[in-house]
Design a protein around this motif. Structure first.
Motif, PDB file in Angstrom:
ATOM      1  N   GLN A 115       5.027  32.381  91.360  1.00  0.00           N
ATOM      2  CA  GLN A 115       4.687  33.519  90.872  1.00  0.00           C
ATOM      3  C   GLN A 115       3.666  33.675  89.883  1.00  0.00           C
ATOM      4  O   GLN A 115       2.329  34.335  89.966  1.00  0.00           O
ATOM      5  CB  GLN A 115       5.768  34.463  90.503  1.00  0.00           C
ATOM      6  CG  GLN A 115       6.895  34.991  91.604  1.00  0.00           C
ATOM      7  CD  GLN A 115       8.143  33.876  91.365  1.00  0.00           C
ATOM      8  OE1 GLN A 115       7.847  32.903  90.690  1.00  0.00           O
ATOM      9  NE2 GLN A 115       9.108  34.252  91.934  1.00  0.00           N
ATOM     10  N   SER A 147      -0.153  34.208  90.700  1.00  0.00           N
ATOM     11  CA  SER A 147      -0.552  35.763  90.325  1.00  0.00           C
ATOM     12  C   SER A 147      -1.999  35.930  89.651  1.00  0.00           C
ATOM     13  O   SER A 147      -2.308  34.849  88.956  1.00  0.00           O
ATOM     14  CB  SER A 147       0.336  36.477  89.356  1.00  0.00           C
ATOM     15  OG  SER A 147       1.655  36.413  89.991  1.00  0.00           O
ATOM     16  N   SER A 148      -2.572  37.073  89.494  1.00  0.00           N
ATOM     17  CA  SER A 148      -3.911  36.823  88.613  1.00  0.00           C
ATOM     18  C   SER A 148      -3.925  38.521  88.236  1.00  0.00           C
ATOM     19  O   SER A 148      -3.343  39.463  88.610  1.00  0.00           O
ATOM     20  CB  SER A 148      -4.886  36.681  89.432  1.00  0.00           C
ATOM     21  OG  SER A 148      -4.926  37.794  90.332  1.00  0.00           O
ATOM     22  N   PHE A 153      -3.428  43.911  88.615  1.00  0.00           N
ATOM     23  CA  PHE A 153      -3.059  42.563  88.972  1.00  0.00           C
ATOM     24  C   PHE A 153      -2.320  42.261  90.366  1.00  0.00           C
ATOM     25  O   PHE A 153      -1.962  43.297  90.855  1.00  0.00           O
ATOM     26  CB  PHE A 153      -1.775  42.108  87.719  1.00  0.00           C
ATOM     27  CG  PHE A 153      -0.773  43.360  87.511  1.00  0.00           C
ATOM     28  CD1 PHE A 153      -1.167  44.025  86.311  1.00  0.00           C
ATOM     29  CD2 PHE A 153       0.120  43.542  88.207  1.00  0.00           C
ATOM     30  CE1 PHE A 153      -0.505  45.178  86.003  1.00  0.00           C
ATOM     31  CE2 PHE A 153       0.865  44.667  87.823  1.00  0.00           C
ATOM     32  CZ  PHE A 153       0.604  45.609  86.745  1.00  0.00           C
ATOM     33  N   SER A 154      -2.492  41.212  90.773  1.00  0.00           N
ATOM     34  CA  SER A 154      -1.990  40.873  92.038  1.00  0.00           C
ATOM     35  C   SER A 154      -0.975  39.832  91.907  1.00  0.00           C
ATOM     36  O   SER A 154      -0.887  38.827  91.292  1.00  0.00           O
ATOM     37  CB  SER A 154      -3.222  40.165  92.756  1.00  0.00           C
ATOM     38  OG  SER A 154      -4.197  40.978  93.003  1.00  0.00           O
ATOM     39  N   VAL A 155       0.141  40.065  92.571  1.00  0.00           N
ATOM     40  CA  VAL A 155       1.530  39.210  92.795  1.00  0.00           C
ATOM     41  C   VAL A 155       1.797  38.957  93.878  1.00  0.00           C
ATOM     42  O   VAL A 155       1.714  39.773  94.938  1.00  0.00           O
ATOM     43  CB  VAL A 155       2.577  39.734  91.898  1.00  0.00           C
ATOM     44  CG1 VAL A 155       2.181  40.075  90.492  1.00  0.00           C
ATOM     45  CG2 VAL A 155       2.757  41.177  92.445  1.00  0.00           C
ATOM     46  N   PRO A 156       2.502  37.619  94.360  1.00  0.00           N
ATOM     47  CA  PRO A 156       2.945  37.488  95.499  1.00  0.00           C
ATOM     48  C   PRO A 156       4.516  38.012  95.682  1.00  0.00           C
ATOM     49  O   PRO A 156       5.263  38.245  94.922  1.00  0.00           O
ATOM     50  CB  PRO A 156       3.040  35.823  95.522  1.00  0.00           C
ATOM     51  CG  PRO A 156       3.135  35.513  94.136  1.00  0.00           C
ATOM     52  CD  PRO A 156       2.315  36.335  93.300  1.00  0.00           C
ATOM     53  N   GLU A 157       4.664  38.551  96.980  1.00  0.00           N
ATOM     54  CA  GLU A 157       5.928  38.887  97.236  1.00  0.00           C
ATOM     55  C   GLU A 157       6.420  38.570  98.712  1.00  0.00           C
ATOM     56  O   GLU A 157       5.390  38.356  99.435  1.00  0.00           O
ATOM     57  CB  GLU A 157       5.805  40.487  97.443  1.00  0.00           C
ATOM     58  CG  GLU A 157       5.569  40.993  95.910  1.00  0.00           C
ATOM     59  CD  GLU A 157       6.112  42.794  95.870  1.00  0.00           C
ATOM     60  OE1 GLU A 157       6.083  43.101  97.034  1.00  0.00           O
ATOM     61  OE2 GLU A 157       6.292  43.169  94.784  1.00  0.00           O
ATOM     62  N   GLN A 207       4.337  34.413 101.675  1.00  0.00           N
ATOM     63  CA  GLN A 207       4.250  35.441 100.767  1.00  0.00           C
ATOM     64  C   GLN A 207       3.163  36.377 101.042  1.00  0.00           C
ATOM     65  O   GLN A 207       1.964  36.083 101.562  1.00  0.00           O
ATOM     66  CB  GLN A 207       3.662  35.109  99.472  1.00  0.00           C
ATOM     67  CG  GLN A 207       4.771  33.932  98.793  1.00  0.00           C
ATOM     68  CD  GLN A 207       6.030  34.598  98.280  1.00  0.00           C
ATOM     69  OE1 GLN A 207       6.182  35.509  97.691  1.00  0.00           O
ATOM     70  NE2 GLN A 207       7.167  34.138  98.976  1.00  0.00           N
ATOM     71  N   ILE A 219       0.369  39.209  99.005  1.00  0.00           N
ATOM     72  CA  ILE A 219      -0.259  39.329  97.830  1.00  0.00           C
ATOM     73  C   ILE A 219      -0.435  40.920  97.871  1.00  0.00           C
ATOM     74  O   ILE A 219      -0.941  41.631  98.296  1.00  0.00           O
ATOM     75  CB  ILE A 219      -1.725  38.873  97.646  1.00  0.00           C
ATOM     76  CG1 ILE A 219      -1.417  37.513  97.777  1.00  0.00           C
ATOM     77  CG2 ILE A 219      -2.077  39.275  96.301  1.00  0.00           C
ATOM     78  CD1 ILE A 219      -0.855  36.691  96.739  1.00  0.00           C
ATOM     79  N   THR A 275      -1.203  44.150  95.281  1.00  0.00           N
ATOM     80  CA  THR A 275      -2.240  44.262  93.989  1.00  0.00           C
ATOM     81  C   THR A 275      -1.828  45.703  93.717  1.00  0.00           C
ATOM     82  O   THR A 275      -1.479  46.906  94.243  1.00  0.00           O
ATOM     83  CB  THR A 275      -3.491  44.374  94.528  1.00  0.00           C
ATOM     84  OG1 THR A 275      -3.932  42.826  94.808  1.00  0.00           O
ATOM     85  CG2 THR A 275      -4.307  44.641  93.293  1.00  0.00           C
TER      86      THR A 275
END
Lengths: 305, 297
Positions: free
Chosen positions: B127, B131-132, B143-147, B278, B280, B282
């Protein structure tokens, strides 16, 4: 009601004891019937038409009730020709909301009453509760019996209470909830069913859905048999509503088989048989969609409640 | 009287659904043969209804599994590796019964265990890596995160009865997904025994479901099932990839074909495989001037 007050006759409770093992074995056999193809589809649509879509939560709001009514009217518009559910079942305070939302449809509004779910209040309050529901426009009233009095052996009290509520219902049809999970034995279920029917119930119903051990096949069978015996003796029909714990379409079909084999085709109609359920409808819809489309469905494509 | 030899106790190879070991709903079985063509066991020939049951088990397990911390998922993957370590002999026997040499069997088992350890480590790290925080031209944090995607249908490769299953499963569940794995049709024994390993390794019921049976029969049911969010198979395998894609396109199933050659050798592992499964997400969050907002903040 003719205005004549029914009188409790203790003789009606003199029935042979219910044989639990026999009832259980008989009800298992209803689950062994194979229902496929067109008959399954017909059964599923029948189930849909018999559902009392229910929301009985402390947190119910007009918004929630409106949403449920919309669902009742539009079960799944992607599949044309589906029936609507039979009724919406709510608390008395939500009856007017539901009534307004369902205007112009044939969907009934059922209201619980009589200090639902425990029934621990005075007769005066219970009658006021019933009248409130009826005045708001409820087409059906779901009352609870006084289980405490029943266990204390005050059968005449339970009987009179049902009769009084029936009188207060006016034209609304009365469903009497026995809350079988609190009755203990099948014998008690038979006894309570007999009392409710004699006191004027239009429907007998298993449970409030508020405690564990709600509707089961054996309990429903005992109640259906009470209805059958009453019909054979008097020629009068009484409806049946299992409620709570029926959330899968396969199980619902088992119930229909039981109704058919115990009471006959006449009861396979929403006028005489109902399912009290909230999540059953979606499962049935997914089954119907699966039969039509050929592949397994995802709940993501159906309404949330 | 001469001493009688003990009666052999043959193992029943069952399937693994929702943390239970049922026989297939259909009651069918098929013969598993060794390299000499002799029947050595019977396996369940799963039906479409077993697929259905496995998917609903995986679906109900998903929420809880996805909500566990990455650290905890890592602990459980590590635990699977520990349990597998203790079952080496059994799995080796099963691989050898189907034509593996001792050396190759041991290599495959060791690689499998190492692969579990590898992904156990990644559970709480991918993660952060993927993530960014994104630069945007307004007063927002972005921000962007993997789920995790949800339920993944996986078709195991031939000729890697254990490593194939683990190479599919580990990156999938490391990322919070749950899965249904259709084991190798001809060599499913190790996969079934691996299910027993999972069962004793704190893996919550339904997170991994393993079926045995005919790929030809079940692929369609898996690829058309609308409650399966993604499907993964190996690129050197038989299933009709075009048909799978057609089946899945209608409900936007994510579809992946992983590279067989890369994956089934030492080092055939990568966090990018976790990322395949995953989505992404945001998020925009308004920046507040905390000091300026006074007591109402």
């Amino acid at each position: 009601m003719t205005g004549k007050k029914p009188v409790f006759n203790p003789q009606i409770l003199n029935h042979p004891p219910v044989e639990q093992t026999g009832v259980e074995e008989r009800s298992v056999r209803f689950t062994k019937r194979s229902i496929k193809g067109p008959s399954k589809m017909q059964g599923l649509e029948l189930v849909l038409s018999m559902i009392d879509l229910t929301t009985l939560e402390g947190k119910d709001t007009p918004g929630k009730v409106n949403q449920l009514c919309t669902k009742a009217k539009h079960l799944h518009d992607h599949i044309p020709g589906l029936p609507t559910v039979a009724a919406i079942c709510v608390y008395p305070s939500m009856v007017s909301v539901a009534k307004k939302a369902l205007e112009g449809t044939k969907i009934n509004v059922a209201s619980v009453a009589t200090a639902f779910p425990s029934g621990q209040s005075s007769l005066r309050i219970k009658l006021a509760d019933t009248r409130l529901a009826v005045e708001q426009g409820a087409d059906e009233v779901d009352m609870v019996i006084s289980r405490g009095k029943f266990h204390a052996g005050e059968y005449a009290y339970v009987f009179d209470e049902i009769a009084a509520v029936k009188a207060a219902c006016d034209k609304a049809r009365l469903k009497v909830i026995l809350e079988t999970g609190e009755l203990g034995t099948l014998d008690q279920v038979r006894k309570a069913s007999t009392i409710a029917i004699a006191a004027g119930a239009d429907f007998i119903k298993t449970s409030t859905g508020k405690i564990q051990s709600a509707a089961t096949l054996p309990v429903t069978l005992v109640m259906l048999e009470t209805i059958r015996d009453h019909f054979q003796k008097t020629g009068k029909k009484v409806g049946m509503k299992p409620a709570g714990g029926i959330s899968k379409s396969k199980l619902a079909l088992h119930y229909l088989v039981m109704v058919k084999e115990t009471l006959g085709d006449v009861w396979l109609d929403k006028h005489w048989f109902r399912f009290g359920a909230s999540s059953l409808a979606n499962d049935v819809l997914m089954q119907v969609a699966k039969e039509k489309a050929g592949n397994y469905q995802s709940p993501n494509y159906f309404s949330i409640d | 009287m001469t001493q009688q030899s003990r009666l052999a106790i043959w193992k029943t190879y069952k399937i693994y659904i929702g943390g239970q070991f049922p026989r297939t709903e259909s009651g069918r079985s098929y013969a598993i043969k060794n390299s000499a063509g002799k029947t050595i066991a019977n396996a369940c020939q799963s039906s479409r209804k077993d697929v259905r049951d496995a998917v609903s088990a995986a679906r109900s397990a998903w929420g809880g599994w996805n909500n566990r911390s990455g650290f905890n998922r890592g602990q459980i993957l590590y635990r699977i590796a520990e349990m597998l370590e203790g079952r080496k002999k059994q799995l080796k026997d099963e691989l050898m019964a189907q034509g593996y040499t001792a050396t190759v069997a041991t290599r495959e088992i060791n690689l499998s265990i190492d692969r579990l350890i590898y992904y156990a480590g990644w559970c709480d790290k991918y993660q952060a890596l993927f993530s960014s925080v994104n630069p945007v031209a307004s007063a927002h944090y972005n921000f962007s995160v993997p789920e995790s995607m949800g339920v993944v249908g996986m078709l195991a490769p031939t000729n890697a009865p254990l490593l194939g299953v683990i190479s599919l499963m580990a990156p999938c569940i490391a990322g919070g997904n749950t899965c249904l794995i259709l084991a190798d049709q001809e060599k499913p024994l190790a996969a079934v025994s691996f299910a027993e390993v999972l069962h004793s390794a704190d893996v919550p019921n339904g997170v991994v479901n393993i079926l045995t049976g005919y790929q030809q029969e079940l692929t369609d049911w898996i690829s058309t099932h609308m409650d399966i969010n993604a499907i993964v198979c190996f690129d050197q395998e038989k299933p009709d990839w075009q048909k799978i894609q057609e089946n899945g396109a209608g409900h936007v199933k994510r579809m992946f074909r992983w590279n067989t050659q890369q994956l089934l050798r030492a080092g055939g592992q990568s966090p990018y495989l976790i990322m395949d499964l995953q989505e992404i997400k945001t998020t925009w969050h308004p920046i507040q001037t905390i000091a300026g907002s006074g007591g109402a903040y």
